[in-house]
Write a protein that holds these residues in place. Sequence first.
Motif, short mmCIF file in Angstrom:
data_model
loop_
_atom_site.label_atom_id
_atom_site.label_comp_id
_atom_site.label_asym_id
_atom_site.label_seq_id
_atom_site.Cartn_x
_atom_site.Cartn_y
_atom_site.Cartn_z
N PHE A 29 0.77 -1.16 0.11
CA PHE A 29 -0.12 -0.11 -0.07
C PHE A 29 0.88 1.31 -0.12
O PHE A 29 0.49 2.13 -0.87
CB PHE A 29 -1.00 0.11 1.25
CG PHE A 29 -1.64 1.38 1.39
CD1 PHE A 29 -2.85 1.82 0.67
CD2 PHE A 29 -1.17 2.33 2.42
CE1 PHE A 29 -3.33 2.87 0.80
CE2 PHE A 29 -1.81 3.24 2.62
CZ PHE A 29 -2.81 3.79 1.85
N PHE A 30 1.92 1.28 0.89
CA PHE A 30 2.75 2.31 0.73
C PHE A 30 3.44 2.57 -0.45
O PHE A 30 3.85 3.63 -0.81
CB PHE A 30 3.83 2.48 2.10
CG PHE A 30 3.18 2.72 3.30
CD1 PHE A 30 2.94 4.15 3.80
CD2 PHE A 30 2.56 2.02 4.39
CE1 PHE A 30 2.23 4.47 4.84
CE2 PHE A 30 1.94 2.33 5.45
CZ PHE A 30 1.78 3.66 5.78
N LYS B 200 1.25 3.95 -2.90
CA LYS B 200 1.18 5.45 -2.51
C LYS B 200 2.24 6.21 -2.87
O LYS B 200 2.06 7.32 -3.60
CB LYS B 200 0.88 5.71 -1.03
CG LYS B 200 0.40 6.89 -0.63
CD LYS B 200 0.25 7.12 0.85
CE LYS B 200 -0.04 8.62 1.30
NZ LYS B 200 -0.01 8.58 2.72
N ASN B 201 3.48 5.97 -2.66
CA ASN B 201 4.74 6.60 -3.08
C ASN B 201 4.97 6.76 -4.61
O ASN B 201 4.88 7.70 -5.20
CB ASN B 201 5.79 5.63 -2.44
CG ASN B 201 6.03 6.42 -1.17
OD1 ASN B 201 5.45 7.10 -0.70
ND2 ASN B 201 7.13 5.65 -0.44
N TYR C 287 2.12 6.76 -6.67
CA TYR C 287 1.27 7.59 -7.00
C TYR C 287 1.93 9.08 -6.94
O TYR C 287 1.34 9.82 -7.71
CB TYR C 287 -0.04 7.51 -6.24
CG TYR C 287 -1.22 8.24 -6.30
CD1 TYR C 287 -1.95 8.30 -7.53
CD2 TYR C 287 -1.30 9.69 -5.53
CE1 TYR C 287 -3.17 9.09 -7.60
CE2 TYR C 287 -2.37 10.40 -5.74
CZ TYR C 287 -3.32 10.22 -7.07
OH TYR C 287 -4.40 11.14 -7.18
N GLN C 288 2.38 9.32 -5.96
CA GLN C 288 2.80 10.50 -5.57
C GLN C 288 4.26 11.30 -6.15
O GLN C 288 4.55 12.10 -6.51
CB GLN C 288 3.35 10.69 -4.11
CG GLN C 288 1.84 10.84 -3.13
CD GLN C 288 2.08 10.70 -1.85
OE1 GLN C 288 3.38 10.27 -1.16
NE2 GLN C 288 1.16 11.06 -1.07
N ASN D 28 -3.07 10.82 -10.36
CA ASN D 28 -1.99 12.13 -10.16
C ASN D 28 -1.72 13.04 -10.99
O ASN D 28 -1.77 14.03 -10.81
CB ASN D 28 -0.98 11.52 -9.31
CG ASN D 28 -0.21 12.41 -8.33
OD1 ASN D 28 -0.73 13.38 -8.03
ND2 ASN D 28 1.16 12.50 -8.01
#
Length: 519
Positions: A417-418, A421-422, A424-425, A457
């Motif tokens: 998940f992290f 998320k990273n 994505y960012q 994003n």
Amino acid sequence: MISFKEIKNDLPAGIVVFLVAVPLCLGIAMASGAPLFSGIIAGIVGGIVVTLISGSQLGVSGPAAGLAVIVLHAIQSLGSFEVFLSAVVLAGVFQLILGFLKAGSIGYYFPNSVIKGMLAGIGVIIILKQIPHAFGYDENYEGNLHFLEPQGGTTFTELFKAINYITPAALIISVLSLFILIFWDQVLAKRSRIFQLIQGPLVVVLLGIGLNLLFLNFFPNLTLRDNHLVTLPVADSIGGFFNLFTAPDFSRVFSYEVLFLAGTLAVVASLETLLCLEATDKLDPQKRISPANRELKAQGIGNIVSGLIGGLPLTQVIVRSSANIQSGGRTKLSALIHGVLILAFVIAIPNVLNMIPLASLAAILLMVGYKLAKPALFKTMYRNGMIQFLPFVVTIVAIVFTDLLTGIGIGMAVAIFFILKNSYQVSHFMHKEKAENGKPKYHMVLAEEVTFLNKGNILRTLRKVPEGAELEIDYTRSAVVDPDVKELIEDFRETAHSKNIKLTIHEIQQEETLEKIKL
């Protein structure tokens, strides 16, 4: 190759691992619904056969608690331990094939936060599981790492039961043993070399035997019963010893249930081995990297041999491996010594092992558990930030409340998940340049690798570009741009004129892409 250069460190470490391994082998065999001696066979094969082939310098193999439930149900469903052994042999063949197919690289895809969480989780589990044994409540078998107890209840209900069923002699032995282990490690070992060569765990085992003999002769009411001691099968003759071995029954080896079981054992055992291999390398003071594919081959041959002579399936085991490292083991000689000692004692003097109190071994394992889950580790992971700390903690909690593989799976889900998320960012960088002629100008540079996960994003950023602006989109530095993202940019190109946006796209040339891939 086996080196004898570090024998002064490997010999005492091998003795400690031997003392810890024997009750674990017996306990796992009991939990598996298999003959007790099958666990000892797996311990011998893991200590001798696997060690000689393996490239791991500090890993110790033997019967694994994580396979106990699978083995129990398999023996019951097949209706024959001999037929089950044929599945163990076949599982070894599958592992050997996986090794030649270089499947060992799977272990490299587990994040450090999850591996460290696994080690700390095992440490917490060892502490929780050994407290009842330290109190003299020995109803749950040695080596059990599951939250749900086989006889009903959970890890925590066993702790409350232990308080109500304290055995005074066991408590005396475990408390004195813990005191000696701590004093030996923190004071004596730092003052003299002799206390480094003679390991504290060996001393507490001898103390436990001596105290129980003292109770037997002078305080009979305190004497430990047989269920508080190591219980190794004892043969009355050489012929009786060989009768303890069992040959597999291959009559149903190609049946669906045996093939499916063999595949399950091969996958679970391989995964557990690779995880333990990675964790053992993390604990290695010299930070050596073990060849994963060679380990799969070693485990495959080990399971073939174990199945052929009546042993349980085996894996590399983190409890024994960490005990080896913490006892000063330097090379694979320590693991080999532990295997040879099991074989020698089983043949020559099994009655001596049956004098060892489980409370003495509980004290040793409590120290192993503490060193795996030191408070300093939690502080270090917290300082590394939430992206490291949360998967670490979730893995620990999940292992404590489920089992090893389930806990790791849950920890991996959080870590992934992290990662997503990273990803994505960090898909792109948007820079606003000085306005020319009153028109704002933007420069967007895409990351080296842009996947479909980055679509949201990038789309959100493009929607924020104001009307009448100039925008340059640059992915000349990108090695990979997902077709979905390219389509998104092309769609924006078609709609940009309606917002009076001047759009320029710098794309990487095909030749440059091929060159990057080659590099």
